[in-house]
Design a protein around this motif. Structure first.
Motif, PDB file in Angstrom:
ATOM      1  N   PRO A 189     -12.473  16.625 -14.877  1.00  0.00           N
ATOM      2  CA  PRO A 189     -12.430  15.808 -16.098  1.00  0.00           C
ATOM      3  C   PRO A 189     -11.042  15.442 -16.586  1.00  0.00           C
ATOM      4  O   PRO A 189     -10.862  14.319 -17.093  1.00  0.00           O
ATOM      5  N   PRO A 190     -10.024  16.320 -16.490  1.00  0.00           N
ATOM      6  CA  PRO A 190      -8.721  15.930 -17.033  1.00  0.00           C
ATOM      7  C   PRO A 190      -8.163  14.630 -16.447  1.00  0.00           C
ATOM      8  O   PRO A 190      -7.389  13.932 -17.110  1.00  0.00           O
ATOM      9  N   ARG A 191      -8.517  14.309 -15.203  1.00  0.00           N
ATOM     10  CA  ARG A 191      -7.970  13.094 -14.585  1.00  0.00           C
ATOM     11  C   ARG A 191      -9.057  12.274 -13.880  1.00  0.00           C
ATOM     12  O   ARG A 191      -8.781  11.554 -12.925  1.00  0.00           O
TER      13      ARG A 191
ATOM     14  N   VAL B 147      -9.876  11.839   2.730  1.00  0.00           N
ATOM     15  CA  VAL B 147      -9.470  11.136   1.509  1.00  0.00           C
ATOM     16  C   VAL B 147     -10.688  10.830   0.638  1.00  0.00           C
ATOM     17  O   VAL B 147     -10.631  10.964  -0.586  1.00  0.00           O
ATOM     18  N   LEU B 148     -11.770  10.448   1.258  1.00  0.00           N
ATOM     19  CA  LEU B 148     -12.990  10.162   0.501  1.00  0.00           C
ATOM     20  C   LEU B 148     -13.440  11.385  -0.278  1.00  0.00           C
ATOM     21  O   LEU B 148     -13.805  11.296  -1.459  1.00  0.00           O
ATOM     22  N   ASP B 149     -13.415  12.558   0.345  1.00  0.00           N
ATOM     23  CA  ASP B 149     -13.825  13.786  -0.333  1.00  0.00           C
ATOM     24  C   ASP B 149     -12.875  14.129  -1.473  1.00  0.00           C
ATOM     25  O   ASP B 149     -13.314  14.526  -2.559  1.00  0.00           O
ATOM     26  N   ALA B 150     -11.568  14.007  -1.218  1.00  0.00           N
ATOM     27  CA  ALA B 150     -10.594  14.359  -2.243  1.00  0.00           C
ATOM     28  C   ALA B 150     -10.765  13.485  -3.483  1.00  0.00           C
ATOM     29  O   ALA B 150     -10.805  13.984  -4.621  1.00  0.00           O
ATOM     30  N   LEU B 151     -10.880  12.197  -3.282  1.00  0.00           N
ATOM     31  CA  LEU B 151     -10.974  11.290  -4.420  1.00  0.00           C
ATOM     32  C   LEU B 151     -12.298  11.432  -5.151  1.00  0.00           C
ATOM     33  O   LEU B 151     -12.350  11.376  -6.386  1.00  0.00           O
ATOM     34  N   ALA B 152     -13.388  11.620  -4.407  1.00  0.00           N
ATOM     35  CA  ALA B 152     -14.687  11.805  -5.061  1.00  0.00           C
ATOM     36  C   ALA B 152     -14.720  13.111  -5.844  1.00  0.00           C
ATOM     37  O   ALA B 152     -15.250  13.168  -6.966  1.00  0.00           O
ATOM     38  N   THR B 153     -14.155  14.163  -5.281  1.00  0.00           N
ATOM     39  CA  THR B 153     -14.120  15.448  -5.982  1.00  0.00           C
ATOM     40  C   THR B 153     -13.363  15.329  -7.294  1.00  0.00           C
ATOM     41  O   THR B 153     -13.823  15.791  -8.345  1.00  0.00           O
ATOM     42  N   LEU B 154     -12.202  14.695  -7.259  1.00  0.00           N
ATOM     43  CA  LEU B 154     -11.385  14.591  -8.461  1.00  0.00           C
ATOM     44  C   LEU B 154     -11.944  13.571  -9.451  1.00  0.00           C
ATOM     45  O   LEU B 154     -11.789  13.717 -10.667  1.00  0.00           O
TER      46      LEU B 154
ATOM     47  N   PHE C 260      -8.377   8.419 -13.789  1.00  0.00           N
ATOM     48  CA  PHE C 260      -7.364   8.033 -12.807  1.00  0.00           C
ATOM     49  C   PHE C 260      -7.935   8.054 -11.398  1.00  0.00           C
ATOM     50  O   PHE C 260      -7.778   7.093 -10.626  1.00  0.00           O
ATOM     51  N   PHE C 261      -8.603   9.134 -11.030  1.00  0.00           N
ATOM     52  CA  PHE C 261      -9.081   9.256  -9.656  1.00  0.00           C
ATOM     53  C   PHE C 261     -10.311   8.384  -9.387  1.00  0.00           C
ATOM     54  O   PHE C 261     -10.557   8.023  -8.239  1.00  0.00           O
ATOM     55  N   SER C 262     -11.034   8.030 -10.418  1.00  0.00           N
ATOM     56  CA  SER C 262     -12.103   7.056 -10.224  1.00  0.00           C
ATOM     57  C   SER C 262     -11.521   5.713  -9.802  1.00  0.00           C
ATOM     58  O   SER C 262     -12.047   5.036  -8.903  1.00  0.00           O
ATOM     59  N   LYS C 263     -10.416   5.328 -10.423  1.00  0.00           N
ATOM     60  CA  LYS C 263      -9.748   4.080 -10.031  1.00  0.00           C
ATOM     61  C   LYS C 263      -9.202   4.177  -8.609  1.00  0.00           C
ATOM     62  O   LYS C 263      -9.269   3.213  -7.837  1.00  0.00           O
ATOM     63  N   GLU C 264      -8.656   5.349  -8.255  1.00  0.00           N
ATOM     64  CA  GLU C 264      -8.134   5.516  -6.899  1.00  0.00           C
ATOM     65  C   GLU C 264      -9.254   5.489  -5.862  1.00  0.00           C
ATOM     66  O   GLU C 264      -9.072   4.962  -4.762  1.00  0.00           O
ATOM     67  N   LEU C 265     -10.409   6.030  -6.205  1.00  0.00           N
ATOM     68  CA  LEU C 265     -11.554   5.980  -5.296  1.00  0.00           C
ATOM     69  C   LEU C 265     -11.979   4.528  -5.077  1.00  0.00           C
ATOM     70  O   LEU C 265     -12.255   4.105  -3.944  1.00  0.00           O
ATOM     71  N   GLU C 266     -12.006   3.770  -6.124  1.00  0.00           N
ATOM     72  CA  GLU C 266     -12.328   2.351  -6.022  1.00  0.00           C
ATOM     73  C   GLU C 266     -11.291   1.623  -5.160  1.00  0.00           C
ATOM     74  O   GLU C 266     -11.646   0.804  -4.293  1.00  0.00           O
TER      75      GLU C 266
ATOM     76  N   GLY D 144      -5.605  12.854  -2.343  1.00  0.00           N
ATOM     77  CA  GLY D 144      -5.975  11.600  -1.721  1.00  0.00           C
ATOM     78  C   GLY D 144      -4.808  10.775  -1.232  1.00  0.00           C
ATOM     79  O   GLY D 144      -4.949   9.566  -1.016  1.00  0.00           O
ATOM     80  N   ALA D 145      -3.639  11.391  -1.037  1.00  0.00           N
ATOM     81  CA  ALA D 145      -2.471  10.678  -0.513  1.00  0.00           C
ATOM     82  C   ALA D 145      -2.516  10.647   1.005  1.00  0.00           C
ATOM     83  O   ALA D 145      -2.961  11.609   1.642  1.00  0.00           O
ATOM     84  N   MET D 146      -2.026   9.552   1.594  1.00  0.00           N
ATOM     85  CA  MET D 146      -2.250   9.297   3.020  1.00  0.00           C
ATOM     86  C   MET D 146      -0.980   8.974   3.771  1.00  0.00           C
ATOM     87  O   MET D 146      -0.015   8.459   3.203  1.00  0.00           O
ATOM     88  N   GLY D 147      -1.015   9.260   5.074  1.00  0.00           N
ATOM     89  CA  GLY D 147       0.043   8.845   5.975  1.00  0.00           C
ATOM     90  C   GLY D 147       1.322   9.645   5.815  1.00  0.00           C
ATOM     91  O   GLY D 147       1.419  10.569   5.003  1.00  0.00           O
ATOM     92  N   LEU D 148       2.337   9.293   6.604  1.00  0.00           N
ATOM     93  CA  LEU D 148       3.604  10.016   6.540  1.00  0.00           C
ATOM     94  C   LEU D 148       4.265   9.926   5.169  1.00  0.00           C
ATOM     95  O   LEU D 148       4.861  10.894   4.705  1.00  0.00           O
ATOM     96  N   PRO D 149       4.194   8.784   4.467  1.00  0.00           N
ATOM     97  CA  PRO D 149       4.803   8.737   3.133  1.00  0.00           C
ATOM     98  C   PRO D 149       3.870   9.178   2.015  1.00  0.00           C
ATOM     99  O   PRO D 149       4.264   9.173   0.852  1.00  0.00           O
ATOM    100  N   GLN D 150       2.622   9.529   2.345  1.00  0.00           N
ATOM    101  CA  GLN D 150       1.656  10.025   1.358  1.00  0.00           C
ATOM    102  C   GLN D 150       1.481   9.060   0.190  1.00  0.00           C
ATOM    103  O   GLN D 150       1.688   9.409  -0.976  1.00  0.00           O
ATOM    104  N   PHE D 151       1.037   7.871   0.489  1.00  0.00           N
ATOM    105  CA  PHE D 151       0.699   6.896  -0.547  1.00  0.00           C
ATOM    106  C   PHE D 151      -0.730   7.123  -1.004  1.00  0.00           C
ATOM    107  O   PHE D 151      -1.636   7.255  -0.179  1.00  0.00           O
ATOM    108  N   ILE D 152      -0.946   7.146  -2.318  1.00  0.00           N
ATOM    109  CA  ILE D 152      -2.310   7.103  -2.824  1.00  0.00           C
ATOM    110  C   ILE D 152      -2.831   5.684  -2.630  1.00  0.00           C
ATOM    111  O   ILE D 152      -2.052   4.751  -2.401  1.00  0.00           O
TER     112      ILE D 152
END
Length: 339
Positions: A152-154, A140-147, A157-163, A185-193
């Motif tokens: 740039p398009p998002r 998840v750390l890699d996914a959010l940092a990459t995005l 949004f993903f900077s806030k999710e990383l935080e 960066g979605a997690m678990g069985l229900p895939q929550f960001i």
């Protein structure tokens, strides 16, 4: 020193020593202006120690395949009949029926308390992760940092999710570089960001933590809470196939994520509904089209259908969740009747 800062200090001490740092090929450049701005913003908004956040980001690795994946989501590049084949399969229906049987008590309790029916809970988990079989393959750390820093398009949004993920890791006692999830960066069985995890996930078993990987009580209660907060109406219909009469339904159809007409207007246009529908002619409805192998088909979505799109902003996603859930319920009920 509070628990959050203690966590970050520990990460900071280990950041240059672990195997992730030694083996990764594309570390995040911490000297970049946008990275420095992120660190400063985390301090201003949440009081996070800059050195600790810098240490966390030092563990992140940029993954180019993540950019490729988010640029071509299945909902945008496949027609309905191809998208449907991913989720409405004999194997997934059977797996859903087994999940239902194994967790019947929890499902029934959560459904009774929340008003969100069992088939909706099962449909979400089945589409999202195949009942836990497909949880994602990126940290998840890699996914959010990459995005956050390479898309740039998002990026905002993903900077806030990383935080949010950094905060979540402390609150739930997660290893910051441990959780694995989707390319977004979605997690678990229900895939929550991360922001959804912090806002909507609930402790369903009362153990003081919210575990969306192992605790079925937490998982089911959290999905139900998400729908409840977003306006799910117990007992109301979700979607019905539309049966065009003599007039062309295309002018009434749209692909938006909210209702654009009413049940009464559909009736007046000669469009029938081959399934449960609101009895009130003033009830909101949205007519939308999807491509089947044999041509265009139309559906009418009602209030609860558009609540599903709050989970994933896609009409095809909402339709797949509904169809899978209904198929699983039918399979379970047939099994009960046969027994």
């Amino acid at each position: 020193m509070n628990r959050l800062l203690q966590l970050f200090c520990c990460v900071g001490l280990a950041a240059g020593l672990g195997p992730a740092a030694a083996s990764a090929e594309q570390p995040l450049d911490l000297a970049r202006d946008d990275v420095r701005a992120f660190i400063e913003g985390a301090q201003e908004r949440h009081g996070l120690e800059p050195d600790a956040v810098r240490a966390v980001l030092g563990l992140a690795r940029i993954q180019p395949p993540i950019i490729e994946a988010i640029s071509r989501p299945a909902e945008r590049v496949r027609p309905w009949h191809e998208y449907r084949k991913i989720f409405i399969t004999e194997e997934r229906i059977a797996a859903g029926a087994e999940f239902w049987r194994q967790h019947r008590d929890q499902l029934e309790r959560v459904a009774a308390e929340s008003g969100v029916p069992e088939e909706m809970l099962v449909g979400i988990i089945g589409v999202e992760t195949y009942y836990g079989r497909i949880l994602g393959r990126y940290r998840v750390l890699d996914a959010l940092a990459t995005l956050a820093f390479e898309y740039p398009p998002r990026s905002a949004f993903f900077s806030k999710e990383l935080e949010q993920f950094i905060l979540l890791a402390s609150e739930q006692g997660l290893e910051i570089d441990g959780p694995v999830g989707s390319y977004a960066g979605a997690m678990g069985l229900p895939q929550f960001i991360p922001s959804s995890y912090r806002a909507y996930a609930v402790d369903g078993n009362g153990d003081g933590r919210v575990d969306l990987w192992e605790s079925k009580e937490d998982i089911l209660a959290s999905v139900a809470n998400y729908f409840r907060v977003h306006g799910w109406r117990p007992g109301e219909p979700v979607v019905a196939p539309a049966v065009p009469g003599g007039s062309d339904p295309a002018p009434l159809a749209h692909q938006g994520l909210s209702a654009n007409t009413t049940v009464g207007a559909l009736w007046q246009a000669g469009i029938g509904l081959a399934g449960p529908a609101p009895a009130d002619p003033d009830a909101a409805a949205g007519l939308f089209a999807q491509e089947r192998e044999d041509g265009t088909a139309y559906w009418a979505g009602f209030h609860n259908f558009y609540v599903i799109t709050r989970y994933n902003r896609s009409l095809m996603y909402a339709l797949a969740v509904h169809e899978l859930g209904q198929a699983v319920r039918s399979r379970v009920e047939a099994g009960v009747d046969a027994g």
